[in-house]
Each structure stands twice: as C-alpha cells, then as structure tokens.
Write an enzyme that holds these catalytic residues in place. Sequence first.
Site, short mmCIF file in Angstrom:
data_model
loop_
_atom_site.label_atom_id
_atom_site.label_comp_id
_atom_site.label_asym_id
_atom_site.label_seq_id
_atom_site.Cartn_x
_atom_site.Cartn_y
_atom_site.Cartn_z
N SER A 98 -35.41 119.26 64.44
CA SER A 98 -35.52 118.86 63.04
C SER A 98 -36.87 118.17 62.82
O SER A 98 -37.91 118.75 63.09
CB SER A 98 -34.34 117.97 62.66
OG SER A 98 -34.25 117.81 61.27
N HIS A 103 -27.47 123.32 60.72
CA HIS A 103 -28.57 122.50 61.24
C HIS A 103 -28.16 121.72 62.48
O HIS A 103 -28.97 121.52 63.39
CB HIS A 103 -29.04 121.54 60.14
CG HIS A 103 -30.30 120.81 60.48
ND1 HIS A 103 -31.51 121.46 60.61
CD2 HIS A 103 -30.55 119.50 60.73
CE1 HIS A 103 -32.45 120.58 60.91
NE2 HIS A 103 -31.89 119.38 60.98
#
Length: 699
Positions: free
Chosen positions: A551, A669
């Site tokens: 991320s 994610h």
Amino acid sequence: MSVKPRPARPRRTRRLDRPPATRRELRVDRIHGVEVADPYRWLEDATRPEVRRWIDRQDAFARRYLASLPDRDALRDRLDARLRYDAVSPPLRRGGRLFYTRRHKHRDKAVVYWRPAGSAVDGERVLFDPNAWSDDGRTSLGVWVPSPDGRLVAYARRENAADEATLFVRDVATGRDRPDVIPGARYAQPAWLPDGSGFYYTWVPPADAGIDPSERPGHAEIRFHEVGGDPSRDRIVVPASGDPQRFVGASVSRDGQLLVVTVMHGWRSTDVYVQDLAAGGPLVPLVEGRDANYWVHAYRGRLYILTDEDAPRYRVLCAEAARLARDAWREIVPESDATIESMQVIGGRLVVCRLRNAASALQIWSVDGTQMHEVELPGLGTVEAVTGDEEDDDAYFTYSSFVDPPRVMRASVRTGATQVWARVDFPADTSDYTVDQVWYPSADGTRVSMFVIRRRDLARTGDNPTVLYGYGGFNVSLSPVFSPSLIAWLERGGVYAIPNLRGGGEYGEAWHRAGMLDRKQTVFDDFIAAAEHLIREGYTRPERLAIRGGSNGGLLVGAAMTQRPELFRAVVCAVPLLDMVRYHRFGSGRTWIPEYGDPDDPDAFRWLVAYSPYHHVRDGVAYPALLMLSADSDDRVDPMHARKFVAAVQRATSSRRPVLLRIERHAGHGGADRLRQDIEQLADTYAFLCAELAVRGHA
C-alpha cells in the site's frame, strides 16, 4: 595433504524466460508546463479485453516461475505448519453476553462466537461463520457491532474481500438475520442507541450507483436506521459535503444522551459536533477549523477528548456537555515523552495506551486526571484490541511481540492487576530469537529507530539474508507485533528489520507531518538510511538485502528501488501506489490528497512527480528482482499502479533478474481473507526471497 582452495564460484543466475510482451505507446502529457511520459496509460482500464489478456498472461508467467523455485513446496509446508493454530480475540461484553472471535487451525476464516457472561467456554454458540457463506470463500465478514444490550448485532458482508460492503442485522438469540439490508456500508461503523432500537452509520452510494469511484467519498452521509425500518427511508443526520477528502463518523454515549459527529479532514485535522439527543437539540460545534486532531468519548455528561492540539504526542482534555466552549475545557492526561495511541472509558476510569520508543505502555487514570496504575506488560511488545464496558472492572487486550505469540490479558482497572485470559499454543519454540532496537542517522541527521529481529546466535558477518520492511505514512505506527510467517523466515537464518520512519505515528503528530506532502522524500531517505545502517553494521550486504512493503509501503519500496537500485537485490511490492501523477483519479485516491498533495495543484505536482516511482524507471538500469503482488478486487488502491510499473520495469531493466506480477483472485486491498490463499502467497513470496538472497534449506 594440503589442497589448494578453489575460488568461490559466482552464483548462477536462474534462467528466466522473457515475460509477456507489452505494447508501449508514445504518449506524453504536458502538465503544469512539464512534459510527462505515460507509455502504459492503456493498462489503466482493466475492463478492456486487451488489458484482461495482458493481466492473465502476466499472472500465469509469474506463477509458473514461482512454482518452479526449488524451495517453494518446502516453504509452503513450513508456513502451513506455522500459520495454522488456534487463537481467540479479547471478548466484548454487551448486556449479559460476551462476543469474541476464534481462529481454528483447520478453518480458513475466523468464527464469531457468543456466550452468556460468566458461563464456561462449552456454553459458547456460533454467531457468524464466514466459512459457510460461499463455496469459494469469496464472501467475507466486515465490521460487526453488538447493540449495548447484546440482543442484536449489526454486521457487514463483503464480496472478494473488497471494501465495498452491505450491512445486515442479526438477532443473537435466534441466530437469524432480520429483514434490514443496507447497501453502501463501505465506511458504516454502526453506533447503537442503548435500547438497540436503531443505530447511526456512515452511508456512501454503493458501487452500482453510477458515481465515479474517486468521487463517492464526497457523497458520504450520516444516517439513522431504525431496526425493522426501510433503509431507503433512513433519516439523514449529516448530509453529504461533496468533498471526498472529508471522512464522517458518529458515536453515541452509552446512556444515549449524546451524539458525537466527527469530520476528519484527511489525517491532519478534525471537526467535532455534539447533539443532545435527550433534549432533541441541534448539532452544535465542539471544535472546528483548528489545525489539530480530536477523538471524543462521551461519558456521563462529559466529553473526554484525545488530541494533538499543542501536544504533538497527544493529551486528554475534558469538556462538560453543558459547557462546550473551548476555554472551559481542562486537561486530564498531560502530554509526555510517550505518544498516546488510544483512550477509552472502562470501569469508570480512563484506560490510556501509549507508545514509548515504539513499544506499548498501558496506563489507568481516574476520570478527574490522577494516574492510578501502570499496567505491567510481559515485555517489549504491543497492546492491541483493548475492550471493556464503561461500568465493568475488567479490561481485556491482546499482547504480543515480534517473538512472543499473542495472549489475551485481563486487567482490573481498579487494581491494575493482570492475568492471562487466553493463550495461543503456537506450534514452534520462539526462544531462539531476539529483538534489537537500534538508532541510526537519516540523510538530514535525524535519528530514526529500528527493530532488528534475528537469531540470538547471529554473527554480523555482513552476509546474512535480510528483509527490510517499512510503511512510513498516514500516522500508522509499526510496533512489535507477532507474525508467524516472520518466524518461518527466522528459522531459515534470515534477519528482519522494521524502521520507524517519519510519516508514521510512533513519535507523535510532528513525526507524522515530517513525512507527508512536500516532505515525503524524508520517508524514503529514512528507509534508504536504514538499509545503509544494516550494511554498515555488518548485518548484511546489498546482494543479500531485500525490501518489502504494501500500500503506502508499496510506494516506499517503489521509490527506494528507483532511487537506489544498486542497494537491494530484491523487492516485494504489494498493492501499491506508484503513479503519483494520476493516483487521485482512481479508487480512494482523492481521500489521500491531504497526505500526499493534489497533482492538480502546480506546487504539489512538482514534489509528486519528483519521486513518483513509475515516472523514474530508466532504461538500461540494472534493477533488483521484483515481485509485484496485486489483487483483482482491490477497490482502495487501483491495481493500475502495479500493472503500469511492472510493464515499465520489465522493458527498462538491464539485469537478468525476474520482474513478476502475481495477482490474487477474489481478493481486495487487504488480501483474500482465506488462510489457504495467504499461505500460498506467502510461500511464493518467501520462495522468491530465498532464491534471490541465496537462502537454502532450514537453518
């Protein structure tokens, strides 16, 4: 007889077939007077058949290569043995019931249980078992919040572990769902009324509403849902602002007297509004327009406020609900050299969790500002998931460290005494490993702390296989937390290092702000200096050093890789941001403008393009080996970043090292939410690292 020693043979480079071809376009945009090349713009749209074919070919290429690595199957078996163990979370008491999750070593997903408070474990009942929700595991449990009386639970289901969610309401006694079904629950966080008749929640238009995903956060509203009512008619309490950089949330005091609405402007400042629900008055400001953050817990007519206002390491202030004016607030818990991470009321007292040199300390204060106890912790570790009832003496939390498996502790807020409530029977002895906390200078002389996890008998020969992991953003703190996959790496003689970079929250808001916006390069400098320290101090050398991040941490390793490619042998980059010129046009990108800056602003554009990893891939550079980990249903950070960067590096690199794009299916994610898929991805990751860093067999 003497034998003439043979010179060491150079390590052979594994033969790698050429990756699938990628079309390159001669596309150059002129942005704020600067020419910016974007030859892989066409890879942004994953709905195009050509892009889908490219994705499938890249994933197949990566998986063939990873499957062929010599230690891959042995690593998979070792990781399976280390990651499969039974564990339990701290319990949450609501009414006369305890709610908690259990991990079972033979199941892919955690199961939520409940039982009457005071009853034995054999009286527990299943509340949610996501393992049974879908044959292929794609349906996941999101947020779940019991009502204060413990009768009902509002919970979210997510498909493919994406952020997108739908909210439901379950009757605890019957185990059945009520008719309430609320789409648009991406950021829901239900806040119940004390009688369980309804809850406040954050609503955003669902994915099928036809709104640009990057604009949807600007349509967020606070709504109230009455249990049994039609969600389409839920009352709007706070209307949409139209600003995707604002986050809105709500909480309700346990006695139902006060509604607290929080409006976060990114990660930099917060406005707070209060409504007297008993009197039926309007929302009135508690604080607004200040350059500081505020988190509020309402209790018995008072507002306890955790803030960094004039206190970068945070303090706790108190306001009377009847006197909200700023000059009437008073300080309850002062700022110290330890950063306050959280504060809540349990048993009529304040339970304050601090970070001291990036490790946890737990304190109990009276609500009038007297420190009562410092809770004794087992060692240098991390306190997580503190739970407890405002009127109950028991506080529960999880404690772990890099080398200590998690245990659930119960503490008396009256005496400060602790005991183990539940312990993990981890299937390995971790006593052979230890943690050093070291300090090193960054490029500008700033001292940065770093944890180095290693075998106790490790010799600093300068030749140890080492992984450097980092994040450095959004006020996120990296403290000592147990990871079973880390143990599998240590068992192979590896070293794992985790620096506390600027941009994180370990040392307060000033530390965070030192690594955001136009100061983001300091984060990359801190990370590169960490690598140089590990080499200088004899832990490793560049040929045996890998970096890893996901991320915002994926942006970190992408920047480090393009700025100092000679410093690393391998890079593992997961679900990253890498095109910082166009990041705000995809996924949740607009919500991160307060952290990174707006590329549409000329000043911000210049600092963003100066480090944007995708735009700094150069032809003919011998880049490190790259394993890019992406997810097909990531609706937070668009996978276009991973696709464009991999295409650029595959074309540009002059080394023969692999550049791979591995795509997790039915995953968001945060991953796929299935233990078996986690194990397979970790096996590929560590097999890649072992191959590149020349790690063979069990140490």
